[in-house]
Design a protein around this motif. Sequence first.
Motif, PDB file in Angstrom:
ATOM      1  N   SER A   5      -2.509  55.226 -99.870  1.00  0.00           N
ATOM      2  CA  SER A   5      -1.091  55.327 -99.557  1.00  0.00           C
ATOM      3  C   SER A   5      -0.288  54.326-100.372  1.00  0.00           C
ATOM      4  CB  SER A   5      -0.865  55.086 -98.048  1.00  0.00           C
ATOM      5  OG  SER A   5      -1.413  53.850 -97.652  1.00  0.00           O
ATOM      6  N   ILE A  42      -8.667  52.222 -96.603  1.00  0.00           N
ATOM      7  CA  ILE A  42      -7.392  52.756 -96.135  1.00  0.00           C
ATOM      8  C   ILE A  42      -6.277  51.837 -96.627  1.00  0.00           C
ATOM      9  CG2 ILE A  42      -6.007  53.351 -94.105  1.00  0.00           C
ATOM     10  CD1 ILE A  42      -8.629  53.712 -92.546  1.00  0.00           C
ATOM     11  N   ILE A  52      -6.027  57.761 -87.775  1.00  0.00           N
ATOM     12  CA  ILE A  52      -7.429  57.888 -88.165  1.00  0.00           C
ATOM     13  C   ILE A  52      -8.287  57.316 -87.043  1.00  0.00           C
ATOM     14  CG2 ILE A  52      -9.183  57.197 -89.844  1.00  0.00           C
ATOM     15  CD1 ILE A  52      -6.857  56.954 -91.895  1.00  0.00           C
ATOM     16  N   ALA A  89      -2.776  58.797 -96.331  1.00  0.00           N
ATOM     17  CA  ALA A  89      -2.480  57.935 -95.188  1.00  0.00           C
ATOM     18  C   ALA A  89      -0.977  57.708 -95.104  1.00  0.00           C
ATOM     19  CB  ALA A  89      -3.233  56.615 -95.310  1.00  0.00           C
ATOM     20  N   ALA A  98      -8.501  56.901 -97.834  1.00  0.00           N
ATOM     21  CA  ALA A  98      -7.190  57.224 -97.258  1.00  0.00           C
ATOM     22  C   ALA A  98      -6.142  56.351 -97.930  1.00  0.00           C
ATOM     23  CB  ALA A  98      -7.196  57.017 -95.743  1.00  0.00           C
ATOM     24  N   LEU A 114      -9.070  47.738 -94.844  1.00  0.00           N
ATOM     25  CA  LEU A 114      -7.660  48.087 -94.673  1.00  0.00           C
ATOM     26  C   LEU A 114      -6.834  47.150 -95.539  1.00  0.00           C
ATOM     27  CD1 LEU A 114      -5.517  49.784 -93.151  1.00  0.00           C
ATOM     28  CD2 LEU A 114      -5.581  48.055 -91.343  1.00  0.00           C
TER      29      LEU A 114
END
Length: 283
Positions: free
Chosen positions: A253, A221, A281, A275, A251, A193
């Motif tokens: 963004s 992500i 998620i 995302a 994902a 992340l």
Amino acid sequence: MEKTTITILCENRASLTKNIMGEHGFSAFVEQNGKKILLDTGQGLGLKPNAKTLGIDLDQIDTIVLSHGHYDHTGGLSQLLPFAQKTRVIAHPDIFIPKYFHEKDNLNKKFSYIGSTFSRDTLENDPNCELILQKNFIKISDGIFFSGQVPRITDFETNDKRLKLKHKKGLSDDLVFDDTSLLIETGKGPVILTGCAHSGIVNVMKHFENMTGHRQFYGVIGGTHIGFLNSDDQIEKTMAAFETYGLDLIAVSHCTGNEASAICYNRFKKKFVFANAGCTIKI
């Protein structure tokens, strides 16, 4: 292993969920094994309203990780102060260094302040805040790890020349050494992340591989910053690295950008997700 839920609270675009606000920035809420962790806080427009719409109680957060010291990742923190309960705030020590944005190399052109909107004292004066400034890789809780400073080892991931540090003699390039990310071990495999991945998303993956021994990741992500660098070579080598690391979920963004997102989609199809703010998620 219990289910992991990652909810995007702030992002440039809003999902189709009713009453979700988009803003230039990023924030993600992580729930796993009873832990409630917030990575970044957006710039302060959508954090509280979006959390309320999504039924997330921000007062229950026990750990906040700030990926780096830009306003669009730290600005919402002031909305959470003073903390309602004991809360750890984890970040790289350089998080408070003043940061600027400058479009051209001509130093006579105007430049903009884009750093944190709060001071170290603001956090240290909150009796419920435990401020942890850390350059090293550390374990936050069972299955969740903070990257610390990410070594720059690839030869194709370059820094954003528009990001600057201000000195008495002028401006210098900001290499954003405070850029950090999270690794979350899930039932389907480890997930990375990121806030912006200024370190280079491939450098981030290599760093987590070196620190944890994971040779493959279930997903990435967050922001990847490849959309701002305009390098076809970097984008292609990043896509190849996604394949090498066996990603089943991409994902992206925030600072990934439209063109790079389109490339990701066309390359990975069903593995690709936008995302956006409001996106949840479950892994």
